[in-house]
Design an enzyme around this catalytic site. Structure first.
Site, short mmCIF file in Angstrom:
data_model
loop_
_atom_site.label_atom_id
_atom_site.label_comp_id
_atom_site.label_asym_id
_atom_site.label_seq_id
_atom_site.Cartn_x
_atom_site.Cartn_y
_atom_site.Cartn_z
N HIS A 77 56.57 32.22 27.95
CA HIS A 77 56.45 32.96 29.21
C HIS A 77 55.82 32.12 30.31
O HIS A 77 55.10 31.15 30.05
CB HIS A 77 55.64 34.23 28.98
N GLU A 79 53.41 32.76 32.41
CA GLU A 79 51.96 32.74 32.39
C GLU A 79 51.45 31.76 31.34
O GLU A 79 50.47 31.03 31.57
CB GLU A 79 51.39 34.14 32.09
N CYS A 102 53.09 40.63 29.93
CA CYS A 102 53.24 41.34 28.66
C CYS A 102 51.89 41.35 27.95
O CYS A 102 50.93 40.72 28.40
CB CYS A 102 54.30 40.65 27.79
N CYS A 105 50.63 37.75 26.98
CA CYS A 105 50.11 36.99 28.13
C CYS A 105 48.80 37.59 28.62
O CYS A 105 47.89 36.86 29.01
CB CYS A 105 51.15 36.95 29.24
#
Length: 144
Positions: A77, A79, A102, A105
């Site tokens: 992801h 992040e 999410c 993260c």
């Protein structure tokens, strides 16, 4: 000339960063900023280094709806990639992201000095936002 506000500025940069994404189902960008408003790191979602890009060789996760079958998706992801690029996670003040984080993260963000997460789009699963709020990390849905 109209000067844009700082949240719009950093979210627009996150949108630009997202254009580097190699994930065919969703492009996400992230910008990490310190308390002085200086960019510490950026990240976008995509496969680990040296792995074939999904836009060239699909990984199998591209056919599922966003927030589902994450175990089939090879993307890291935005992040997560930005945090990996950040040399000092204890100087993070604000994280700007094109999509709300999410839960995975959010867990990583919670282990930094981040005080606020600002995002322009809402992720289907809001458990990450709920967790951040429970930990008194501000979350702001900021439409640009």
């Amino acid at each position: 000339m109209l000067r844009i506000d700082k949240h719009t500025y950093f979210l627009k940069i996150a949108e630009l960063v997202a254009l580097r994404s190699t994930c065919p189902r969703r492009a996400v960008g992230c910008v990490i900023v310190n308390g002085y408003g200086h960019i510490l790191a950026t990240g976008y979602n995509g496969v680990p280094k040296n792995y074939p890009h999904c836009i060239d060789t699909p990984c199998g996760g591209e056919n599922f709806d966003s927030s589902t079958a994450l175990n089939k998706c090879m993307a890291t992801h935005a992040e997560q990639n930005a945090l990996l690029q950040c040399s000092s996670i204890m100087t993070i003040d604000i994280i700007y992201c094109t999509t709300s984080p999410c839960i995975t993260c959010a867990k990583l963000i919670a282990n930094t000095s981040c005080k606020t997460v600002i995002y322009s789009n809402i992720y289907k699963d809001n458990s990450g936002i709920k967790m951040l709020n429970k930990l008194n990390i501000n979350t702001i849905h900021y439409k640009i």
